[in-house]
Design an enzyme around this catalytic site. Structure first.
Site, PDB file in Angstrom:
ATOM      1  NE  ARG A  19      61.725 -27.034  10.638  1.00 45.95           N
ATOM      2  CZ  ARG A  19      62.211 -27.491   9.499  1.00 45.95           C
ATOM      3  NH1 ARG A  19      61.926 -26.860   8.365  1.00 45.95           N
ATOM      4  NH2 ARG A  19      62.978 -28.556   9.465  1.00 45.95           N
ATOM      5  CG  ASP A  72      56.628 -24.661   1.189  1.00 46.32           C
ATOM      6  OD1 ASP A  72      55.638 -25.083   0.560  1.00 46.32           O
ATOM      7  OD2 ASP A  72      57.564 -25.401   1.570  1.00 46.32           O
ATOM      8  CD  GLU A  83      54.198 -26.728   8.241  1.00 47.63           C
ATOM      9  OE1 GLU A  83      54.500 -27.942   8.086  1.00 47.63           O
ATOM     10  OE2 GLU A  83      54.913 -25.804   7.838  1.00 47.63           O
ATOM     11  CG  HIS A 113      56.477 -28.089   4.934  1.00 48.02           C
ATOM     12  ND1 HIS A 113      56.615 -28.056   6.297  1.00 48.02           N
ATOM     13  CD2 HIS A 113      57.746 -28.152   4.443  1.00 48.02           C
ATOM     14  CE1 HIS A 113      57.896 -28.083   6.630  1.00 48.02           C
ATOM     15  NE2 HIS A 113      58.601 -28.144   5.509  1.00 48.02           N
ATOM     16  N   GLY A 141      60.467 -28.417  -0.579  1.00 50.39           N
ATOM     17  CA  GLY A 141      61.543 -29.401  -0.618  1.00 50.39           C
ATOM     18  C   GLY A 141      61.048 -30.802  -0.849  1.00 50.39           C
TER      19      GLY A 141
END
Length: 324
Positions: free
Chosen positions: A240, A264, A269, A288, A291
């Site tokens: 996070r 990432d 964000e 981000h 994943g």
């Protein structure tokens, strides 16, 4: 009221049959709203027909949080993400609605992303890429190697454990940090508690973070802790964004306190266009996506987790991966 599951997963015919079999003989109804064409796409979208929302007692998929009020009988929400913060915010879901996630599905893909970032930064690849756009031929000097390096993994769950295993495979010594030090983790050579973090940071060549957003992890790496790290160290974050103080990080990079940083996730964000981190040559930023680029193995695991919980739900058993 009878149980009705709205399943928004993009399923193959074989997987669809498995979900039917999971509830056979229980009287639980299933409606499938997934779009098979989303398989392999960057992000899946859960679109539940309006006429099904009133009767839904369970939903599999990341429905928009601002639409949750349209599900008055919702008992259970299974997300295909690991993060569920948006659904746990006050007023989004009823207090009795159980929330389960896909923890355990993303370890490999996020770990590979972190590993790629680490090695790219060690070999100065981001800076060479910048030079290429400028048509410059210039040796940037010594590179680093994971062989013999000490890799500090903060958060040794699915992601941290996978990352540590990759690092060990290329000769690194791995040190884990987690709350319960009695629990081992694959890929970790030695385990420590968060109370030892300040003594561990000075010895680390790589610091990789994969922690959730909690009060305890907010700005876990702040200005003071950044000064404890080696000037040759690499800092990575795929947990996070709030785990690292962005202002302190920008200042540390501007003063060459670190060899490189791979992010990432950021705070906030998306990362604002005026953030000084964008211009730092030693900072590698991805939006981000660690994943989100679903590998087949990740998609298969997401579906397996949901299938197991559908069976549990239909048979009145405790759900796995419960977050509330």
């Amino acid at each position: 009221m009878s149980k009705t599951i709205i399943n928004c997963l993009p399923l193959t015919d074989e997987e669809l049959r498995a979900f039917y079999d999971a509830v056979a003989g229980t009287g639980v109804r299933q409606e499938f709203a997934g779009v098979a064409a989303q398989r392999g796409m960057m992000g899946w979208k859960a679109i539940v027909p309006a006429e099904l929302r009133e009767s839904a007692t369970a939903v599999i998929g990341n429905i928009p949080p601002d639409e949750c009020a349209q599900y008055p009988h919702l008992e259970w929400l299974q997300t295909w993400s690991a993060g569920v913060d948006r659904y746990l915010a006050p007023g989004v879901l009823g207090e009795r609605t159980q929330v389960t996630n896909a923890t355990g599905a993303y370890g490999q893909t996020v770990a590979e992303h972190l590993f790629a970032m680490m090695w790219s930064l060690m070999r100065n690849i981001p800076m060479y890429a910048r030079q290429q756009t400028e048509r410059r031929w210039h040796d940037l000097g010594a590179a680093l190697s994971p062989a013999g390096a000490t890799v500090l993994v903060i958060g040794t769950g699915d992601i941290g454990s996978h990352f540590a295993t990759l690092c060990k495979a290329v000769g690194a010594h791995t040190v884990g940090v987690r709350r319960d030090t009695t629990r081992p983790a694959d890929g970790i050579d030695e385990m420590h508690g968060f109370d030892e973090l300040d003594t561990l940071l000075p010895a680390a060549d790589v610091v990789a973070m994969a922690v959730p957003a909690t009060a305890d992890t907010y700005h876990l790496i702040d200005g003071q802790r950044l000064t404890l790290m080696k000037s040759t160290a690499i800092l990575l974050n795929a947990g996070r964004g709030t785990a690292i103080d962005p202002r302190a990080l920008a200042r540390a990079l501007s003063e060459d306190q670190l060899h490189g940083v791979g992010l990432d996730v950021t705070e906030p964000e998306p990362l604002p266009a005026d953030s000084p981190l964008w211009a730092e040559p030693h900072c590698l930023i991805t939006p981000h996506v660690a994943g989100g680029n679903h590998l087949a193995v990740t998609e298969d695991r997401i579906i397996a987790i949901a299938l197991d919980n559908v069976r549990r739900y239909a048979h009145g058993e405790a759900l796995a991966n419960r977050r509330r």
